[in-house]
Enzyme design. Structure first.
Site, mmCIF file in Angstrom:
data_model
loop_
_atom_site.group_PDB
_atom_site.id
_atom_site.type_symbol
_atom_site.label_atom_id
_atom_site.label_comp_id
_atom_site.label_asym_id
_atom_site.label_seq_id
_atom_site.Cartn_x
_atom_site.Cartn_y
_atom_site.Cartn_z
ATOM 1 N N SER A 59 0.781 -1.481 -0.393
ATOM 2 C CA SER A 59 -0.086 -0.401 -0.011
ATOM 3 C C SER A 59 1.091 1.402 0.149
ATOM 4 C CB SER A 59 -0.873 -0.049 1.172
ATOM 5 O OG SER A 59 -1.315 1.564 1.679
ATOM 6 N N TYR B 11 -2.730 -0.517 10.630
ATOM 7 C CA TYR B 11 -3.673 -0.822 9.535
ATOM 8 C C TYR B 11 -1.761 -0.552 8.196
ATOM 9 C CZ TYR B 11 -4.129 -1.449 4.107
ATOM 10 O OH TYR B 11 -4.054 -1.270 2.887
ATOM 11 N N LYS C 130 1.037 -3.553 6.858
ATOM 12 C CA LYS C 130 2.350 -3.494 5.373
ATOM 13 C C LYS C 130 3.036 -3.416 5.237
ATOM 14 C CE LYS C 130 -1.651 -4.180 3.025
ATOM 15 N NZ LYS C 130 -1.883 -6.017 2.815
HETATM 16 C C1 WQD Z 1 -9.909 9.883 -0.215
HETATM 17 C C2 WQD Z 1 -10.427 11.030 0.044
HETATM 18 C C3 WQD Z 1 -10.364 11.922 1.896
HETATM 19 C C4 WQD Z 1 -14.030 9.609 2.643
HETATM 20 C C5 WQD Z 1 -6.865 4.976 2.157
HETATM 21 C C6 WQD Z 1 -6.457 4.336 2.519
HETATM 22 C C7 WQD Z 1 -6.442 2.704 2.674
HETATM 23 C C8 WQD Z 1 -5.502 2.519 1.245
HETATM 24 C C9 WQD Z 1 -5.506 3.406 0.266
HETATM 25 C C10 WQD Z 1 -4.498 0.530 1.420
HETATM 26 C C11 WQD Z 1 -9.388 11.744 1.204
HETATM 27 C C12 WQD Z 1 -11.923 11.901 1.125
HETATM 28 C C13 WQD Z 1 -13.017 9.950 2.014
HETATM 29 C C14 WQD Z 1 -15.079 10.623 2.921
HETATM 30 C C15 WQD Z 1 -13.906 12.603 2.136
HETATM 31 N N1 WQD Z 1 -5.751 1.489 0.756
HETATM 32 N N2 WQD Z 1 -12.678 11.163 1.815
HETATM 33 N N3 WQD Z 1 -16.096 11.809 2.737
HETATM 34 O O1 WQD Z 1 -7.597 9.108 2.098
HETATM 35 O O2 WQD Z 1 -6.261 8.081 0.853
HETATM 36 O O3 WQD Z 1 -6.833 6.130 2.851
HETATM 37 O O4 WQD Z 1 -6.199 5.005 1.116
HETATM 38 O O5 WQD Z 1 -4.393 0.240 0.960
HETATM 39 O O6 WQD Z 1 -8.595 2.256 2.050
HETATM 40 O O7 WQD Z 1 -5.284 4.375 3.554
HETATM 41 O O8 WQD Z 1 -8.438 7.318 1.103
HETATM 42 O O9 WQD Z 1 -10.914 7.068 0.033
HETATM 43 O O10 WQD Z 1 -10.442 7.357 2.945
HETATM 44 O O11 WQD Z 1 -10.087 9.199 1.151
HETATM 45 O O12 WQD Z 1 -14.051 13.600 1.952
HETATM 46 O O13 WQD Z 1 -16.614 9.839 3.225
HETATM 47 O O14 WQD Z 1 -11.788 11.308 0.330
HETATM 48 O O15 WQD Z 1 -10.221 12.705 3.100
HETATM 49 O O16 WQD Z 1 -8.816 13.701 0.835
HETATM 50 P P1 WQD Z 1 -6.964 7.495 1.657
HETATM 51 P P2 WQD Z 1 -9.671 7.734 1.109
#
Ligand code: WQD
Length: 356
Positions: A140, A167, A171
């Site tokens: 990740s 988490y 990894k």
């Molecule tokens: C993306 C953007 C949030 C939800 C994930 C995890 C993990 C990893 C991939 C594998 C951010 C914004 C989100 C919401 C929002 N996978 N958001 N409202 O944060 O990059 O993290 O990356 O390892 O799953 O670490 O992905 O989809 O949670 O958020 O505004 O209800 O969307 O603030 O900017 P993120 P995300």
């Protein structure tokens, strides 16, 4: 007759595992799927194929999908693993299995360390016992230390560690365990694929992302707003130093990501030791841009509210995917519009995911 060589896929009933299985079967690669179904909708009876695997059989021609064996169980269960490695000739392991909820990992760190780290150790030990020394590891972007603007785009040379949640630490620790193993035993080869933000669904609309409970991630949440399972999207912060104030991420189509795994498998035998590759597009897209694009796929505006930042989030993350292009001959080809179109196709046909 030469015994079939199988790829053992742990966590194959999950979002990334299932889409990768489609690509493996399409390439006539026999697959053994191990999944304890804790994070996926299971079959009605224990011996029944889970819905996601039944749907894979509807996507892939029968002569190819018949090469998929499903075994319900944990990838950390040494007894189940020993039976598999004794009964089948396993050439390599694609290790997707593991808990992956960022917030849950902060509340239950030992559950994450025991399952993700402990389970992976058991898997590796059984592989060693049976002389299987090839692995493609589902890693990740979260293994990278929190990047500032000057650190972007992230390359595989960027520092890892100091992860923001248990988490991500699992990894990171598993990667280091595999690195040490490869240094100690040159017969081992590990390709670690560091995913940025996988989104979308198979273009058939038959399989896609089906998170249990309230989605942590942006796109499954927006998709559930679109089918009216959620009232609106909370946008976590619009005061970031980004193009429109909302968070920017490197979204990659799940089918592109799946093809990254078969591309890695194609070169696995030519590699030695531990090698990591970023799987992303190299392009950053904001929350508001994703919301707008998905609304266009749905054909109507979707309700949202601006809220405070989510603790632990960074403003911007995207990668330099050039090493995967050079060494895996892999590039993401699908656009954000493709991701949104395919995600909407799956969600609109399956408003309640596989349960529907
Ligand atoms: C993306 C953007 C949030 C939800 C994930 C995890 C993990 C990893 C991939 C594998 C951010 C914004 C989100 C919401 C929002 N996978 N958001 N409202 O944060 O990059 O993290 O990356 O390892 O799953 O670490 O992905 O989809 O949670 O958020 O505004 O209800 O969307 O603030 O900017 P993120 P995300």
């Amino acid at each position: 007759m030469v015994a079939e060589e199988y790829v053992l896929v742990t966590g194959g009933a999950g979002f990334i595992g299932s889409h990768t299985i489609v690509e493996l079967l399409e390439k006539d690669i026999p697959v053994i799927v191990v999944d304890n179904m804790t994070n996926a909708v299971g079959g009605k009876e224990d011996d029944e194929l889970p819905p996601v695997l039944q749907r894979i059989k509807s996507i892939v021609p029968p002569e190819k999908s018949q090469r998929m064996v499903f075994i319900k169980g944990s990838y950390g269960d040494e007894e189940i693993l020993a039976k598999i490695f004794t009964k089948y000739k396993v050439s390599s392991v694609m290790h997707f299995g593991g808990f992956k909820a960022v917030g849950e990992s902060k509340k239950l760190p030992m559950m994450y360390y025991s399952n993700n780290l402990g389970g992976s150790m058991k898997l590796i030990q059984v592989m060693q016992k049976h002389g299987v020394t090839k692995m493609i590891f589902s890693s990740s972007a979260t293994v990278y230390s929190e990047p500032g603007p000057e650190d972007l785009p992230l390359t595989e040379k960027c520092p890892t560690g100091n992860c923001t949640c248990p988490y991500a630490s699992t990894k990171y620790f598993i990667e280091n365990m595999l690195k040490d193993l490869c240094h100690a035993d040159p017969s081992w080869t590990v390709i670690s694929l560091r995913y940025f933000n996988p989104v979308g669904a198979h273009p058939s609309g038959s399989i896609g992302e089906d998170p249990k409970g309230i989605p942590n991630n942006l796109m499954p949440y927006i998709a559930q707003v679109a089918v009216k399972r959620r009232s609106h999207l909370d946008i976590f912060g619009n005061d970031y130093p980004t193009k429109d104030g909302t968070g920017v991420r490197d979204y990659v189509h799940i089918v592109d990501l799946a093809k990254g795994h078969t591309a890695a498998l194609d070169v696995l035998d030519q590699k030695k030791g531990f090698v990591a590759y970023n799987l992303g597009t190299g392009v950053g897209t904001s929350v508001l841009e994703m919301l707008k694009c998905f609304s266009e796929a749905v054909g109507r505006e979707l309700p949202f509210k601006m809220c405070d930042r989510r603790p632990g989030d960074v403003a911007e993350v995207y990668c330099d995917p050039s090493l995967a292009a050079k060494e895996l001959n892999w590039r993401a080809t699908k656009t954000v519009a493709d991701m949104c179109r395919d995600l909407w196709s799956f969600q609109s046909k399956n408003p309640n995911g596989y349960a529907s």
